[in-house]
Structure formats: structure tokens, C-alpha cells
Design an enzyme around this catalytic site. Structure first.
Site, PDB file in Angstrom:
ATOM      1  N   CYS A   1      11.154 -11.524   3.812  1.00 55.12           N
ATOM      2  CA  CYS A   1      11.697 -10.853   4.997  1.00 55.12           C
ATOM      3  C   CYS A   1      11.882 -11.824   6.139  1.00 55.12           C
ATOM      4  O   CYS A   1      12.749 -11.669   6.968  1.00 55.12           O
ATOM      5  CB  CYS A   1      10.764  -9.736   5.454  1.00 55.12           C
TER       6      CYS A   1
ATOM      7  N   SER B   1      10.416   2.487   1.594  1.00 63.46           N
ATOM      8  CA  SER B   1      11.726   1.918   1.307  1.00 63.46           C
ATOM      9  C   SER B   1      12.031   2.064  -0.183  1.00 63.46           C
ATOM     10  O   SER B   1      11.172   1.788  -1.027  1.00 63.46           O
ATOM     11  CB  SER B   1      11.693   0.428   1.675  1.00 63.46           C
TER      12      SER B   1
ATOM     13  N   THR C   1      25.996  10.232   8.661  1.00 64.00           N
ATOM     14  CA  THR C   1      26.167  10.888   7.362  1.00 64.00           C
ATOM     15  C   THR C   1      25.299  10.207   6.311  1.00 64.00           C
ATOM     16  O   THR C   1      25.346   8.986   6.166  1.00 64.00           O
ATOM     17  CB  THR C   1      27.653  10.809   6.932  1.00 64.00           C
TER      18      THR C   1
ATOM     19  N   GLN D   1       4.897  -1.396   0.570  1.00 62.87           N
ATOM     20  CA  GLN D   1       4.452  -2.111  -0.632  1.00 62.87           C
ATOM     21  C   GLN D   1       3.420  -1.317  -1.441  1.00 62.87           C
ATOM     22  O   GLN D   1       3.022  -1.761  -2.520  1.00 62.87           O
ATOM     23  CB  GLN D   1       3.857  -3.477  -0.256  1.00 62.87           C
TER      24      GLN D   1
ATOM     25  N   ALA E   1      13.329   0.853   5.621  1.00 69.38           N
ATOM     26  CA  ALA E   1      11.992   1.037   6.193  1.00 69.38           C
ATOM     27  C   ALA E   1      11.947   0.448   7.598  1.00 69.38           C
ATOM     28  O   ALA E   1      11.235   0.949   8.471  1.00 69.38           O
ATOM     29  CB  ALA E   1      10.947   0.373   5.306  1.00 69.38           C
ATOM     30  N   THR E   2      12.700  -0.613   7.813  1.00 68.83           N
ATOM     31  CA  THR E   2      12.736  -1.221   9.147  1.00 68.83           C
ATOM     32  C   THR E   2      13.165  -0.173  10.179  1.00 68.83           C
ATOM     33  O   THR E   2      12.562  -0.038  11.251  1.00 68.83           O
ATOM     34  CB  THR E   2      13.723  -2.410   9.162  1.00 68.83           C
TER      35      THR E   2
HETATM   36  N1  PLP Z   1       7.479  -3.447   5.548  1.00 74.25           N
HETATM   37  C1  PLP Z   1       7.096  -4.189   4.515  1.00 74.25           C
HETATM   38  C2  PLP Z   1       5.636  -4.336   4.207  1.00 74.25           C
HETATM   39  C3  PLP Z   1       8.047  -4.844   3.714  1.00 74.25           C
HETATM   40  O1  PLP Z   1       7.656  -5.590   2.677  1.00 74.25           O
HETATM   41  C4  PLP Z   1       9.417  -4.699   4.050  1.00 74.25           C
HETATM   42  C5  PLP Z   1      10.444  -5.438   3.301  1.00 74.25           C
HETATM   43  O2  PLP Z   1      10.200  -6.497   2.772  1.00 74.25           O
HETATM   44  C6  PLP Z   1       9.766  -3.871   5.120  1.00 74.25           C
HETATM   45  C7  PLP Z   1       8.773  -3.271   5.859  1.00 74.25           C
HETATM   46  C8  PLP Z   1      11.200  -3.633   5.475  1.00 74.25           C
HETATM   47  O3  PLP Z   1      11.811  -2.810   4.509  1.00 74.25           O
HETATM   48  P1  PLP Z   1      13.391  -2.630   4.464  1.00 74.25           P
HETATM   49  O4  PLP Z   1      13.923  -3.759   3.650  1.00 74.25           O
HETATM   50  O5  PLP Z   1      13.625  -1.294   3.798  1.00 74.25           O
HETATM   51  O6  PLP Z   1      13.861  -2.629   5.864  1.00 74.25           O
END
Ligand code: PLP
Length: 360
Positions: free
Chosen positions: A307, A187, A225, A170, A72-73
Site C-alpha cells: 500500500c 475490502s 451508483t 486483513q 476499504a480506504t
Molecule cells: N487496511 C489494510 C490493513 C490494508 O491492508 C489495506 C490494503 O492493503 C487497506 C486498508 C486498504 O484497502 P483498499 O485497497 O480496499 O482501499
């Protein structure tokens, strides 16, 4: 061991693991093809990726496309930098966004932070900056669980000709998503899927520029890929979440009611009502959280956002809701989910409450 850190990550659903195995095959199998190859093995792998894309899209609005990313990042970075380059306007984000949003957006000029109240909620009628290009508002906060008025803010962003990015990491798979976002980041590992894969949903008509250049995979937006195994695991996890959404939510509500009784002496951080009830962010004045975590080490829980842990940074979310440093430092986050049993909560409460009581 009792796992109460479901906001950091979720266990892999057995169904998702099962779906991944055929795509982790060796030379004798038909499951190692490159999904971008034109031959039969490649086409088989590509079909698995496309099935996963449909399954992931099943929990997203219609009228858009799913772009797989590594996390997700990465999806958030693609959304912010990809639209930003083409629009060149101001960007605003709530003060309690995940670091992926804040740290990416703050590298750009014209970045504005929107405050939240003591409940951890954004004012849906808050002043938005002029010449707004992108507004980033998360669905459910990862630290305190509060759910933001995304739909109204999307309406207001659109009135100004801006796009709305929703970090739905979330909320996706747990709650129905709010209407209105133009870009949605998700994610797999927060919905009982594998780590190492996320996605960005992009509304039709929204133009993006890629961050990663190369072979032009993922509609030219994310070269590299794809892993059919990760895609398949993500897809099945999403389908499972869709089919079980009501059951999962009922399970969480029952655990929440029980947990509120078990931890009745603690102060809840963030709104009680506008919240995902699988997140209990609690504090107790004067608590030494590091000592508590060591004394109750059978329970896996968090002292703040996982995180940001290890970065040494104090929680920007707890500060944004007006807690003092001391209050933020005496806060813990308990997160539960699909596989949490009621007696695990009982045992965790016994351990945590008695460790806290020992501190006086
Ligand atoms: N956004 C939120 C609200 C999250 O809780 C997290 C991960 O804890 C992320 C983004 C980042 O997700 P990822 O671990 O897939 O990069």
C-alpha cells in the site's frame, strides 16, 4: 511465476468471477440495470446487490448494517470523518494502522498515536486520551500480520463513551472477527473478491455523516451508483470465505509450519503467536532487498507494505516495532493463501535463499 503477496491482493476466486459475469451483460442481457432504477431491470440488479449485502454481512456481527463503498480506504475515511464531525472529540489510533487510517486521522485536530511493543502489539491497558471520540485499532496488520487485542480496547473505548473503528481488511474472512467494534472496514480484493469495492459495517445506533453527496444511495451515506457485478463478486467471495474458513485456516497453518522451516535462518518481524500465519515478515541483516527481488524475480513478494510502495516512505510499521532503518530495509514480506501450493513455497525458498546467500 510464484505469487506470495496475498496481503497486497488475492487472486479472484473463480466462483466470485462466475457470479459477476451476469451483471456485466450487454444490451441483450438482463444484467445491466441500474440497481437504483424502479423498473424490472433495476429491481433485478437491486436484488443482486441486496443478496451480496447479506452474504457480506454473514461474516460480520449482527446488530448493524453494511454500507458498500469503493474500497476499504473509502470506508475508513467515512468512519473517521463521518463520526468525527458529529462528535468533535479526540481520535486515537495504533502506530501501525494502515495509511488509510493514519493519513485520514492525522488531518484532524486532537489526533493521538498509540505505540506498539517490539512484537507489534498494542497494550490493551494503554493510556487512552481524555475526551476520546474514536479509537482506531486494526484487527490484523497488513505488513507484519500481528493481531491486536481489539475486544479489550473496544471495551475500554466504550467505558469512555468513545466508538471503536476496526480496520478488519486483513482479518475478515480469515479469522473470526473480534467482539466490540462499532465500525468495521473491509475490502473484497483481500478475500478473493474483485478490486474496487469495500464496505463499512456500522453498528445500529451509530450516527454517521456522508462524505460523498448526491443521489442518496447506500442509506444516504454513500451516493453514487453501485456496481451489481462488484457487489455480486464480493458477496460470493464472502460466502465462500465463510464456508471455507476452517479449511483455508488449516491450509495456512500447514504452509506456515513448512515456511518456518524453509526460512529458519531468517529473523521474524512481529509476534510469532499473536499473528495471522499467512504472513511471514522476515529480515536478514545487511540484505539488499531490491537486489534480492531482482535476483528472485520469479517470486512475487513485497519489500514492505504494498500500500505504501512507490511512495518512497520507509515502513512506519517496522519503525514502530523498534527496527532501525537498516533493519527495516533488509525486511521482506511473504504472504500466502488459499491457492498457494506447498511446492511453490519450496521453489520460492530455493530462489530467495540462494539469492540471499549470494549477498554473503
Ligand atoms: N487496511 C489494510 C490493513 C490494508 O491492508 C489495506 C490494503 O492493503 C487497506 C486498508 C486498504 O484497502 P483498499 O485497497 O480496499 O482501499
Amino acid at each position: 511465476m510464484i505469487y506470495l503477496d496475498y496481503q497486497a491482493t488475492t487472486p479472484l476466486a473463480p466462483e466470485a468471477r462466475e457470479a459477476m459475469l451476469p451483471w456485466l451483460g450487454g444490451p441483450e442481457s438482463a444484467g445491466f440495470g441500474n440497481p437504483h432504477s424502479a423498473h424490472r431491470l433495476g429491481r433485478l440488479a437491486a436484488a443482486a446487490v441486496e443478496l451480496a449485502r447479506e452474504q457480506v454481512a454473514g461474516l460480520l456481527p449482527s446488530g448493524g448494517r453494511v454500507v458498500f463503498t469503493g474500497s476499504a480506504t473509502e470506508a475508513i475515511n467515512l468512519a473517521i470523518r463521518g463520526t468525527r464531525r458529529s462528535r468533535g472529540h479526540a481520535i486515537a489510533a495504533s502506530a501501525i494502522e494502515h495509511a488509510a487510517v493514519l493519513d485520514c486521522a492525522s488531518t484532524l485536530e486532537g489526533f493521538h498515536l498509540l505505540p506498539v511493543d517490539r512484537e507489534g502489539l498494542l497494550d490493551p491497558e494503554a493510556d487512552l486520551p481524555a475526551k476520546l471520540g474514536l479509537l482506531a485499532v486494526m484487527h490484523v496488520n497488513n505488513e507484519i500480520g500481528t493481531a491486536q487485542p481489539v475486544a479489550r480496547l473496544a471495551e475500554r473505548a466504550h467505558q469512555q463513551g468513545a466508538l471503536l473503528l476496526c480496520d478488519a481488511v486483513q482479518g475478515y474472512g480469515r479469522l473470526p472477527l473480534p467482539d466490540g467494534p462499532d465500525l468495521i472496514a473491509i475490502s473484497a480484493h483481500k478475500i478473493y473478491g474483485p478490486k474496487g469495492i469495500g464496505a463499512l459495517w456500522v453498528r445500529d445506533g451509530v450516527e454517521l455523516e456522508p462524505l460523498i453527496h448526491g443521489g442518496g444511495q447506500e442509506q444516504g451515506l454513500r451516493s453514487g451508483t453501485l456496481s451489481p457485478a462488484l457487489c455480486a463478486g464480493f458477496g460470493v467471495a464472502a460466502e465462500l470465505a465463510r464456508n471455507r474458513m476452517a479449511d483455508d485456516a488449516a491450509h495456512i497453518e500447514a504452509l506456515w509450519d513448512h515456511a518456518c522451516l524453509l526460512f529458519a535462518d531468517w529473523i521474524l518481524n512481529g509476534s510469532r503467536e499473536q499473528r495471522w500465519h499467512g504472513n511471514l515478515n522476515l529480515r536478514r541483516d545487511g540484505l539488499d532487498v531490491a537486489r534480492l527481488m531482482s535476483d528472485a524475480r520469479e517470486v512475487m513478494f513485497s519489500a514492505g507494505s504494498a500500500c505504501a510502495s512507490g511512495s518512497g516512505r520507509p515502513s512506519h510499521v517496522l519503525r514502530a516495532i523498534g527496527l532501525s532503518d537498516a533493519e527495516a530495509k533488509s525486511s521482506i514480506r511473504l504472504g500466502f493463501g488459499r491457492y498457494t501450493a506447498r511446492d511453490e513455497l519450496d521453489r520460492a525458498a530455493e530462489l530467495i535463499n540462494s539469492a540471499a546467500a549470494q549477498q554473503g
